[in-house]
Design an enzyme around this catalytic site. Structure first.
Site, mmCIF file in Angstrom:
data_model
loop_
_atom_site.group_PDB
_atom_site.id
_atom_site.type_symbol
_atom_site.label_atom_id
_atom_site.label_comp_id
_atom_site.label_asym_id
_atom_site.label_seq_id
_atom_site.Cartn_x
_atom_site.Cartn_y
_atom_site.Cartn_z
ATOM 1 N N GLY A 72 0.528 -1.294 -0.179
ATOM 2 C CA GLY A 72 -0.235 -0.336 0.419
ATOM 3 C C GLY A 72 0.959 1.702 -0.227
ATOM 4 N N GLU A 88 -1.100 0.629 -6.226
ATOM 5 C CA GLU A 88 0.806 0.305 -5.187
ATOM 6 C C GLU A 88 0.579 -1.375 -4.862
ATOM 7 O OE1 GLU A 88 2.549 1.709 -3.336
ATOM 8 O OE2 GLU A 88 1.814 3.901 -3.590
ATOM 9 N N GLU A 92 3.889 -2.657 -6.020
ATOM 10 C CA GLU A 92 5.377 -3.453 -5.357
ATOM 11 C C GLU A 92 4.989 -5.207 -4.858
ATOM 12 O OE1 GLU A 92 3.485 -2.355 -1.470
ATOM 13 O OE2 GLU A 92 4.216 0.146 -1.512
ATOM 14 N N GLU A 139 10.668 -7.953 -0.980
ATOM 15 C CA GLU A 139 10.225 -9.229 -0.874
ATOM 16 C C GLU A 139 9.042 -8.915 -0.836
ATOM 17 O OE1 GLU A 139 12.087 -12.427 1.222
ATOM 18 O OE2 GLU A 139 13.255 -11.687 1.364
#
Ligand SMILES: [Zn+2]
Length: 171
Positions: A72, A88, A92, A139
Site C-alpha cells: 500500500g 500500489e 509492489e 520481497e
C-alpha cells in the site's frame, strides 16, 4: 501531531494563528484564509491465496524499513483510494487486483512523517499476474495467518484482525 508550518503554501507569506471552531488554526493574513492540516490518506490491500495465506511485502526503506507490512501507500491527489490501493499493489507485488470491498479506515500517528495518517483498507477478492516484488518492496510473499511476522504498522495488523473477525467462517 502535525509539525507547524511557518509559511503559507498558497502565497508564501508568514502564517499566524487564529482561533476557529474551537481550535487554534494556522491563518494567512495576506490571503485571508485558514491553512488546514489534516491526516494524510493511505490505501492498502489485503489479498489471500487459495490456501488462505495473506500477501505481505518486506519494506525496503523507512518508515518500517526491513519489516513486513501490507502492500500500500499514499493516495495521490488525482486518484481514488481504490485506484491508489490497486496501483500500489501492482507496483509492489506485480499483481493486478479486483473486486474490492472496504474493510475499515484506521488512524495512526506517524513519527516519521510527523503527521497522522488515515489507512484505508480494502480486501480484493480476485487477483491475477505473477508475484514479483518491486518499487519500495524488497520481497513479497504469502503468509499463513497463524504465522505472521511482526508487522511494521499497527494499523495493518488491525485491518487484518478486523477482516478475519468479520469473515472468519468463510475464509
Ligand atoms: Zn497565503
Amino acid at each position: 501531531m502535525q509539525d507547524k508550518i511557518e509559511f503559507c503554501p498558497y502565497c508564501g507569506n508568514s502564517l499566524s494563528t487564529k482561533r476557529n471552531e474551537g481550535r487554534d488554526r494556522l491563518y494567512c493574513e495576506a490571503g485571508k484564509r485558514f491553512v488546514y492540516q489534516n491526516p494524510i490518506p493511505a490505501a492498502t490491500g489485503l489479498i489471500f491465496d487459495k490456501e488462505g495465506k495473506i500477501l505481505l511485502v518486506l519494506r525496503g526503506r523507512e518508515p518500517g524499513g526491513n519489516q513486513w507490512c501490507l502492500p500500500g501507500g499514499f493516495v495521490e491527489t488525482d486518484e481514488t483510494p481504490i485506484q491508489a490501493a490497486k496501483r500500489e499493489l501492482f507496483e509492489e507485488t506485480g499483481l493486478n487486483v479486483s473486486s474490492p470491498t472496504l474493510i475499515d479506515v484506521n488512524f495512526q500517528n506517524s513519527l516519521f512523517y510527523k503527521t497522522s495518517i488515515l489507512i484505508i483498507g480494502y480486501h480484493f477478492a480476485e487477483y491475477s499476474g505473477t508475484l514479483i516484488a518491486g518499487d519500495d518492496a524488497e520481497e513479497a510473499g504469502f503468509f499463513a495467518l497463524n504465522n505472521l511476522p511482526d508487522l511494521a504498522f499497527e494499523s495493518h495488523m488491525e485491518l487484518i484482525d478486523k477482516f478475519v473477525s468479520d469473515k472468519a467462517p468463510s475464509l
